[in-house]
Design a protein around this motif. Sequence first.
Motif, short mmCIF file in Angstrom:
data_model
loop_
_atom_site.label_atom_id
_atom_site.label_comp_id
_atom_site.label_asym_id
_atom_site.label_seq_id
_atom_site.Cartn_x
_atom_site.Cartn_y
_atom_site.Cartn_z
N LYS A 94 0.82 -1.21 0.00
CA LYS A 94 0.00 0.00 0.00
C LYS A 94 0.86 1.27 0.00
CE LYS A 94 -4.21 -1.78 2.18
NZ LYS A 94 -5.12 -1.67 3.34
N THR A 95 1.92 1.27 0.83
CA THR A 95 2.74 2.49 0.90
C THR A 95 3.50 2.72 -0.40
OG1 THR A 95 4.46 1.21 2.05
CG2 THR A 95 2.96 2.48 3.41
N CYS A 96 3.97 1.63 -1.02
CA CYS A 96 4.66 1.80 -2.31
C CYS A 96 3.70 2.34 -3.37
CB CYS A 96 5.25 0.47 -2.77
SG CYS A 96 6.79 0.02 -1.94
N LEU A 97 2.50 1.78 -3.41
CA LEU A 97 1.52 2.21 -4.41
C LEU A 97 1.05 3.64 -4.15
CD1 LEU A 97 -0.57 -1.07 -4.73
CD2 LEU A 97 1.07 -0.16 -6.38
N ALA A 98 1.05 4.02 -2.85
CA ALA A 98 0.65 5.40 -2.52
C ALA A 98 1.77 6.38 -2.77
CB ALA A 98 0.20 5.47 -1.06
N GLY A 99 3.01 5.87 -2.91
CA GLY A 99 4.14 6.74 -3.18
C GLY A 99 4.66 7.45 -1.96
N ALA A 100 4.28 6.98 -0.76
CA ALA A 100 4.74 7.62 0.47
C ALA A 100 4.76 6.59 1.58
CB ALA A 100 3.83 8.79 0.84
N GLY A 101 5.65 6.80 2.55
CA GLY A 101 5.73 5.89 3.69
C GLY A 101 6.76 4.80 3.48
N LEU A 102 6.92 3.98 4.51
CA LEU A 102 7.93 2.92 4.52
C LEU A 102 7.37 1.64 3.92
CD1 LEU A 102 10.86 2.31 5.49
CD2 LEU A 102 9.83 1.42 7.59
N CYS A 103 8.03 1.13 2.89
CA CYS A 103 7.62 -0.13 2.26
C CYS A 103 7.51 -1.21 3.33
CB CYS A 103 8.63 -0.52 1.19
SG CYS A 103 8.40 -2.18 0.51
N THR A 104 6.42 -1.96 3.32
CA THR A 104 6.23 -3.01 4.33
C THR A 104 7.02 -4.26 4.01
OG1 THR A 104 4.23 -3.75 3.17
CG2 THR A 104 3.93 -2.16 4.95
N ASN A 105 7.58 -4.34 2.82
CA ASN A 105 8.42 -5.49 2.44
C ASN A 105 9.84 -5.05 2.11
OD1 ASN A 105 6.13 -7.36 2.42
ND2 ASN A 105 5.47 -6.23 0.61
N LEU A 106 10.30 -4.01 2.80
CA LEU A 106 11.59 -3.40 2.50
C LEU A 106 12.74 -4.38 2.69
CD1 LEU A 106 12.65 -0.47 1.84
CD2 LEU A 106 13.18 -0.29 4.27
N ARG A 107 13.67 -4.36 1.74
CA ARG A 107 14.90 -5.13 1.87
C ARG A 107 16.09 -4.20 1.63
NH1 ARG A 107 13.40 -10.41 -1.70
NH2 ARG A 107 12.34 -8.81 -2.94
N LEU A 108 17.16 -4.46 2.36
CA LEU A 108 18.36 -3.62 2.26
C LEU A 108 19.57 -4.51 2.07
CD1 LEU A 108 16.35 -2.05 4.45
CD2 LEU A 108 18.31 -0.52 4.58
N TYR A 109 20.32 -4.23 1.01
CA TYR A 109 21.56 -4.96 0.78
C TYR A 109 22.51 -4.74 1.96
CZ TYR A 109 20.05 -5.65 -4.04
OH TYR A 109 19.35 -6.01 -5.16
N GLY A 110 23.11 -5.83 2.41
CA GLY A 110 24.05 -5.76 3.50
C GLY A 110 23.43 -5.81 4.87
N TYR A 111 22.10 -5.84 4.95
CA TYR A 111 21.42 -5.80 6.24
C TYR A 111 20.40 -6.93 6.43
CZ TYR A 111 23.11 -1.00 7.10
OH TYR A 111 23.88 0.11 7.31
N THR A 112 19.39 -6.96 5.58
CA THR A 112 18.19 -7.74 5.91
C THR A 112 18.17 -9.15 5.34
OG1 THR A 112 16.96 -6.86 4.00
CG2 THR A 112 16.80 -5.64 6.08
N MET A 113 19.08 -9.49 4.45
CA MET A 113 19.13 -10.83 3.88
C MET A 113 20.43 -11.49 4.35
SD MET A 113 17.68 -9.73 0.12
CE MET A 113 18.60 -8.19 0.13
N GLY A 114 20.28 -12.52 5.15
CA GLY A 114 21.41 -13.10 5.84
C GLY A 114 22.27 -14.00 4.98
N ALA A 115 23.36 -14.49 5.59
CA ALA A 115 24.31 -15.35 4.90
C ALA A 115 23.72 -16.71 4.54
CB ALA A 115 25.56 -15.53 5.75
N ASP A 116 22.59 -17.05 5.15
CA ASP A 116 21.92 -18.32 4.85
C ASP A 116 20.70 -18.13 3.95
OD1 ASP A 116 23.72 -19.70 6.55
OD2 ASP A 116 22.54 -19.10 8.29
#
Length: 365
Positions: free
Chosen positions: A102-124
């Motif tokens: 919803k926030t992505c489609l609205a163009g404002a706010g924090l994505c509820t499925n946000l991913r960040l390289y180097g942070y949120t996806m682990g080594a496994d």
Amino acid sequence: MGGTARAAVFLGDGTYEVREFAIPAPPPGGAVLKVEAVGMCGSDVMQFHGQKHVPGEASPVVPGHEIVGRIHAITPESAAAWGLAEGDRVCVDEIVKCGRCKTCLAGAGLCTNLRLYGYTMGADHEGGLWGGYGEYLRLLPNTHLMKAPESLTAAELTVFEPLANALNWVASVRVSPGDRVVVQGPGHQGLLCAAAALACGASQVIVTGTGADELRLKTALALGAHHVIDVEAEDVVARVGELTGGSMASVVMDLTPVPAAFRTALDLTALSGARVALAGLKHFTPVDGVLVDLISLKNMSIQGCAGSTPSSMEQAVRLLADRPEIARTMAGTHVGLDDVEHGIALLERRAAGEDAVHVSLVHED
């Protein structure tokens, strides 16, 4: 695709391992990057010690979010969507939004499925190569990629990410021609805030630091700052008063980890209408002795600052292409995968007899 790649994995307890991973194939709609260099920053140190400050942060993890590299493999649809081809050098925005919530489609706010390289996806997680401390990086669809100039080295280009932060922050406090700007804290982020303020036309830029910051204060002058102040040797409030003819600062940017610096920031501001940007994390330490009445009496605006925007990312890459001297002045020190701990020591300022204005991890060809 065959073959293996090395990557540093932070274990979240003040240790790391260099592991081998399979070089991935491009995900549907994505690509694979051969990482050339990645900037190392203070948040990497927090990850190294297991201090989580990003929602959904994984551990163990291949860290690194100030990423520069070349497209190694790319799907036809991604090549068309990104306007890129194998061999192109790019700067990678670490923030990946899903584009569907919803926030992505609205163009404002924090994505509820946000991913960040180097942070949120682990080594496994799905092959593990999701950070710039790996020799290769799997690029997701919706990744914001910016074609990078060839006139700078990959290590020099890694300052694009903190510069994008700085450009976003100076915009948030409306730095414009005629402003008198004081930057507290000459770490690489503070130095780039000084450069960003100068790029916005600030008429006077003053950078403050301590006696241990000799190299950094010299770098501030090399970037174009008008004055530097050693706060341990001089009364910083009185000195700013002298340098500004009594007008004080119209903008103060606090990049320090020192809680008391916020009190000083309020004292450095002009009598009316000044703006204070707070970007230096105090590690959740309370700030004692703040006279909040000053904020009201001086009609002051306080702006919290974190991160960049897609537009400030693009602006940063353009600025480095137009003014490569910023990147070259900030080039700092390079380490390799087998010397990551030395890079961490430099960031923590515990490398005996050494200092660096910026540290980059450079992967061998």
